[in-house]
Design a protein around this motif. Structure first.
Motif, PDB file in Angstrom:
ATOM      1  N   ILE A 162       6.876   5.646  -7.345  1.00 38.91           N
ATOM      2  CA  ILE A 162       5.928   4.629  -6.900  1.00 38.91           C
ATOM      3  C   ILE A 162       5.696   4.748  -5.394  1.00 38.91           C
ATOM      4  O   ILE A 162       4.564   4.651  -4.914  1.00 38.91           O
ATOM      5  CB  ILE A 162       6.435   3.214  -7.264  1.00 38.91           C
ATOM      6  CG1 ILE A 162       6.494   3.049  -8.789  1.00 38.91           C
ATOM      7  CG2 ILE A 162       5.544   2.139  -6.641  1.00 38.91           C
ATOM      8  CD1 ILE A 162       7.167   1.762  -9.240  1.00 38.91           C
ATOM      9  N   ALA A 163       6.768   4.979  -4.660  1.00 33.44           N
ATOM     10  CA  ALA A 163       6.682   5.044  -3.196  1.00 33.44           C
ATOM     11  C   ALA A 163       5.742   6.153  -2.716  1.00 33.44           C
ATOM     12  O   ALA A 163       5.016   5.977  -1.740  1.00 33.44           O
ATOM     13  CB  ALA A 163       8.072   5.230  -2.591  1.00 33.44           C
ATOM     14  N   ILE A 164       5.748   7.290  -3.403  1.00 31.50           N
ATOM     15  CA  ILE A 164       4.944   8.428  -2.947  1.00 31.50           C
ATOM     16  C   ILE A 164       3.542   8.432  -3.550  1.00 31.50           C
ATOM     17  O   ILE A 164       2.752   9.326  -3.268  1.00 31.50           O
ATOM     18  CB  ILE A 164       5.648   9.764  -3.269  1.00 31.50           C
ATOM     19  CG1 ILE A 164       5.802   9.960  -4.777  1.00 31.50           C
ATOM     20  CG2 ILE A 164       6.995   9.836  -2.574  1.00 31.50           C
ATOM     21  CD1 ILE A 164       6.431  11.289  -5.169  1.00 31.50           C
ATOM     22  N   SER A 165       3.227   7.433  -4.374  1.00 30.33           N
ATOM     23  CA  SER A 165       1.901   7.368  -4.981  1.00 30.33           C
ATOM     24  C   SER A 165       0.857   6.959  -3.940  1.00 30.33           C
ATOM     25  O   SER A 165       1.185   6.501  -2.843  1.00 30.33           O
ATOM     26  CB  SER A 165       1.883   6.380  -6.144  1.00 30.33           C
ATOM     27  OG  SER A 165       1.974   5.047  -5.671  1.00 30.33           O
ATOM     28  N   ASP A 166      -0.410   7.099  -4.300  1.00 31.18           N
ATOM     29  CA  ASP A 166      -1.514   6.776  -3.387  1.00 31.18           C
ATOM     30  C   ASP A 166      -1.937   5.313  -3.444  1.00 31.18           C
ATOM     31  O   ASP A 166      -2.888   4.913  -2.761  1.00 31.18           O
ATOM     32  CB  ASP A 166      -2.739   7.647  -3.710  1.00 31.18           C
ATOM     33  CG  ASP A 166      -2.476   9.125  -3.432  1.00 31.18           C
ATOM     34  OD1 ASP A 166      -1.664   9.403  -2.535  1.00 31.18           O
ATOM     35  OD2 ASP A 166      -3.082   9.968  -4.123  1.00 31.18           O
ATOM     36  N   ALA A 167      -1.261   4.515  -4.232  1.00 31.54           N
ATOM     37  CA  ALA A 167      -1.635   3.107  -4.385  1.00 31.54           C
ATOM     38  C   ALA A 167      -1.382   2.325  -3.095  1.00 31.54           C
ATOM     39  O   ALA A 167      -0.619   2.761  -2.221  1.00 31.54           O
ATOM     40  CB  ALA A 167      -0.841   2.489  -5.534  1.00 31.54           C
ATOM     41  N   SER A 168      -2.019   1.156  -2.987  1.00 30.96           N
ATOM     42  CA  SER A 168      -1.781   0.284  -1.838  1.00 30.96           C
ATOM     43  C   SER A 168      -0.366  -0.289  -1.922  1.00 30.96           C
ATOM     44  O   SER A 168       0.261  -0.258  -2.985  1.00 30.96           O
ATOM     45  CB  SER A 168      -2.798  -0.858  -1.825  1.00 30.96           C
ATOM     46  OG  SER A 168      -2.566  -1.735  -2.923  1.00 30.96           O
ATOM     47  N   GLU A 169       0.116  -0.838  -0.811  1.00 26.01           N
ATOM     48  CA  GLU A 169       1.469  -1.396  -0.813  1.00 26.01           C
ATOM     49  C   GLU A 169       1.606  -2.533  -1.823  1.00 26.01           C
ATOM     50  O   GLU A 169       2.590  -2.620  -2.549  1.00 26.01           O
ATOM     51  CB  GLU A 169       1.852  -1.884   0.588  1.00 26.01           C
ATOM     52  CG  GLU A 169       2.117  -0.759   1.571  1.00 26.01           C
ATOM     53  CD  GLU A 169       3.222   0.182   1.109  1.00 26.01           C
ATOM     54  OE1 GLU A 169       4.205  -0.267   0.474  1.00 26.01           O
ATOM     55  OE2 GLU A 169       3.096   1.388   1.386  1.00 26.01           O
ATOM     56  N   ASN A 170       0.608  -3.402  -1.874  1.00 26.57           N
ATOM     57  CA  ASN A 170       0.683  -4.502  -2.844  1.00 26.57           C
ATOM     58  C   ASN A 170       0.696  -3.975  -4.274  1.00 26.57           C
ATOM     59  O   ASN A 170       1.436  -4.466  -5.129  1.00 26.57           O
ATOM     60  CB  ASN A 170      -0.487  -5.469  -2.656  1.00 26.57           C
ATOM     61  CG  ASN A 170      -0.276  -6.402  -1.473  1.00 26.57           C
ATOM     62  OD1 ASN A 170       0.773  -6.360  -0.820  1.00 26.57           O
ATOM     63  ND2 ASN A 170      -1.251  -7.245  -1.205  1.00 26.57           N
ATOM     64  N   ALA A 171      -0.139  -2.961  -4.535  1.00 29.51           N
ATOM     65  CA  ALA A 171      -0.191  -2.378  -5.881  1.00 29.51           C
ATOM     66  C   ALA A 171       1.160  -1.764  -6.244  1.00 29.51           C
ATOM     67  O   ALA A 171       1.591  -1.834  -7.397  1.00 29.51           O
ATOM     68  CB  ALA A 171      -1.292  -1.335  -5.967  1.00 29.51           C
ATOM     69  N   LYS A 172       1.821  -1.167  -5.274  1.00 26.03           N
ATOM     70  CA  LYS A 172       3.143  -0.578  -5.527  1.00 26.03           C
ATOM     71  C   LYS A 172       4.153  -1.660  -5.886  1.00 26.03           C
ATOM     72  O   LYS A 172       4.951  -1.499  -6.817  1.00 26.03           O
ATOM     73  CB  LYS A 172       3.614   0.202  -4.297  1.00 26.03           C
ATOM     74  CG  LYS A 172       2.829   1.480  -4.044  1.00 26.03           C
ATOM     75  CD  LYS A 172       3.269   2.172  -2.755  1.00 26.03           C
ATOM     76  CE  LYS A 172       2.444   3.422  -2.514  1.00 26.03           C
ATOM     77  NZ  LYS A 172       2.842   4.144  -1.290  1.00 26.03           N
ATOM     78  N   TRP A 173       4.096  -2.782  -5.163  1.00 30.03           N
ATOM     79  CA  TRP A 173       5.006  -3.883  -5.487  1.00 30.03           C
ATOM     80  C   TRP A 173       4.694  -4.474  -6.860  1.00 30.03           C
ATOM     81  O   TRP A 173       5.595  -4.833  -7.616  1.00 30.03           O
ATOM     82  CB  TRP A 173       4.919  -4.980  -4.427  1.00 30.03           C
ATOM     83  CG  TRP A 173       5.773  -4.729  -3.219  1.00 30.03           C
ATOM     84  CD1 TRP A 173       5.376  -4.579  -1.923  1.00 30.03           C
ATOM     85  CD2 TRP A 173       7.207  -4.623  -3.198  1.00 30.03           C
ATOM     86  NE1 TRP A 173       6.450  -4.373  -1.102  1.00 30.03           N
ATOM     87  CE2 TRP A 173       7.596  -4.410  -1.860  1.00 30.03           C
ATOM     88  CE3 TRP A 173       8.196  -4.693  -4.174  1.00 30.03           C
ATOM     89  CZ2 TRP A 173       8.930  -4.253  -1.478  1.00 30.03           C
ATOM     90  CZ3 TRP A 173       9.528  -4.534  -3.804  1.00 30.03           C
ATOM     91  CH2 TRP A 173       9.883  -4.322  -2.472  1.00 30.03           C
ATOM     92  N   TYR A 174       3.420  -4.561  -7.204  1.00 32.01           N
ATOM     93  CA  TYR A 174       3.059  -5.086  -8.522  1.00 32.01           C
ATOM     94  C   TYR A 174       3.578  -4.181  -9.635  1.00 32.01           C
ATOM     95  O   TYR A 174       3.950  -4.662 -10.721  1.00 32.01           O
ATOM     96  CB  TYR A 174       1.544  -5.265  -8.633  1.00 32.01           C
ATOM     97  CG  TYR A 174       0.997  -6.429  -7.853  1.00 32.01           C
ATOM     98  CD1 TYR A 174       1.614  -7.680  -7.911  1.00 32.01           C
ATOM     99  CD2 TYR A 174      -0.134  -6.292  -7.056  1.00 32.01           C
ATOM    100  CE1 TYR A 174       1.123  -8.763  -7.189  1.00 32.01           C
ATOM    101  CE2 TYR A 174      -0.634  -7.370  -6.323  1.00 32.01           C
ATOM    102  CZ  TYR A 174      -0.003  -8.599  -6.396  1.00 32.01           C
ATOM    103  OH  TYR A 174      -0.486  -9.678  -5.678  1.00 32.01           O
ATOM    104  N   ARG A 175       3.599  -2.878  -9.390  1.00 32.49           N
ATOM    105  CA  ARG A 175       4.156  -1.958 -10.388  1.00 32.49           C
ATOM    106  C   ARG A 175       5.648  -2.206 -10.575  1.00 32.49           C
ATOM    107  O   ARG A 175       6.166  -2.134 -11.699  1.00 32.49           O
ATOM    108  CB  ARG A 175       3.911  -0.503  -9.973  1.00 32.49           C
ATOM    109  CG  ARG A 175       2.487  -0.029 -10.186  1.00 32.49           C
ATOM    110  CD  ARG A 175       2.344   1.459  -9.926  1.00 32.49           C
ATOM    111  NE  ARG A 175       3.154   2.251 -10.834  1.00 32.49           N
ATOM    112  CZ  ARG A 175       3.239   3.582 -10.778  1.00 32.49           C
ATOM    113  NH1 ARG A 175       2.552   4.252  -9.854  1.00 32.49           N
ATOM    114  NH2 ARG A 175       3.993   4.238 -11.639  1.00 32.49           N
ATOM    115  N   ILE A 176       6.332  -2.499  -9.503  1.00 29.91           N
ATOM    116  CA  ILE A 176       7.759  -2.814  -9.600  1.00 29.91           C
ATOM    117  C   ILE A 176       7.953  -4.126 -10.377  1.00 29.91           C
ATOM    118  O   ILE A 176       8.817  -4.220 -11.252  1.00 29.91           O
ATOM    119  CB  ILE A 176       8.382  -2.900  -8.194  1.00 29.91           C
ATOM    120  CG1 ILE A 176       8.500  -1.485  -7.602  1.00 29.91           C
ATOM    121  CG2 ILE A 176       9.756  -3.580  -8.235  1.00 29.91           C
ATOM    122  CD1 ILE A 176       8.918  -1.450  -6.150  1.00 29.91           C
TER     123      ILE A 176
END
Length: 261
Positions: A162-176
């Motif tokens: 997730i960390a190395i993906s191109d998503a926004s920071e909020n989107a990364k947290w939502y995935r978690i």
């Protein structure tokens, strides 16, 4: 024969034992007969699968595939998984794109069975799926006795992705937040109670970002591209979990270890 991975009494100290013995124990685990049988069956069978229906009707193959994508608990949800596999990932309105848990999207892409209805031929990356299966089987073996270490190993891999993906920071947290195993690690590390999940999703996001900044000095998920940063969260998760099951006589020692961490 099968091989049981040894991590002592589990918890953070079991995690450190595993770090020292990982290469040797993983090699022994993967050489076990049961693992060889599963790998061979997958290689021999997967290319005969032409549709989602074929896959869900072969329980042995189905269980291997679900394990590879961290979806063991869906073994009885054949109809649902069939619909996931048949969803077109290019269609934003399709089922697979509506699911917050991105393990289903990974499964969909990995098998590419949605393409069968369009008479396309998509090669399955057999080596990648076997590698996924081996990693999660290793983790599951530990988890049968020490669920906290299975969760930590899963987080070590999935949070990095997730960390190395191109998503926004909020989107990364939502995935978690959308992943039950990852939620358990972060909620456990931060001592968040059962009421946390009842908060609005925006409030949950804010809480996680605030607590992460207090712990690591940075509120981003991207920081976890650095292994040492994620290790801080995992260590806190494992030590807090151990505090929860420790006897009264040992809690003082563990509390000191937690403070030093």
């Amino acid at each position: 024969m099968s091989y049981n991975v040894q991590v002592g009494s589990g918890g953070y100290w079991g995690w450190k034992i595993l770090e020292r013995t990982m290469v040797r124990q993983r090699s022994a685990f993967l050489q076990a007969h049961s693992m060889k049988v599963s790998r061979d069956y997958f290689r021999e069978t997967i290319h005969n699968i032409k549709s989602a229906e074929d896959l869900v009707n072969d329980r042995k193959l189905f269980s291997i595939v679900l394990r590879a994508f961290g979806l063991d608990s869906d073994i009885s949800n054949r109809f649902f998984i069939k619909k996931v596999l048949e969803s077109d990932p290019a269609d934003k309105a399709s089922l697979v794109n509506k699911l917050a848990d991105k393990r289903y999207a990974d499964l969909n892409r990995g098998l590419a069975l949605y393409a069968s209805s369009q008479e396309k031929s998509v090669a399955v990356d057999t080596a990648e799926i076997i590698d996924r299966y081996e990693s999660r089987s290793f983790e599951k073996n530990i988890g049968e006795r020490h669920a906290e270490i299975e969760l930590a190993l899963n987080a070590q891999r999935e949070v990095l992705n997730i960390a190395i993906s191109d998503a926004s920071e909020n989107a990364k947290w939502y995935r978690i937040l959308a992943s039950k195993p990852l939620r358990q690690v972060f909620e456990g590390a931060y001592g968040l109670g059962a009421g946390f999940a009842s908060l609005s999703i925006d409030r949950q996001l804010s809480e996680l970002k605030d607590k992460t900044k207090k712990l690591t000095g940075d509120s981003s998920v991207s920081q976890f591209e650095l292994r040492d940063k994620l290790e801080v969260v995992i260590r806190r998760f494992l030590l807090r979990g151990h505090l929860g099951v420790s006897s009264a006589s040992s809690r003082y020692v563990n509390a000191l270890a937690l403070l030093r961490a």
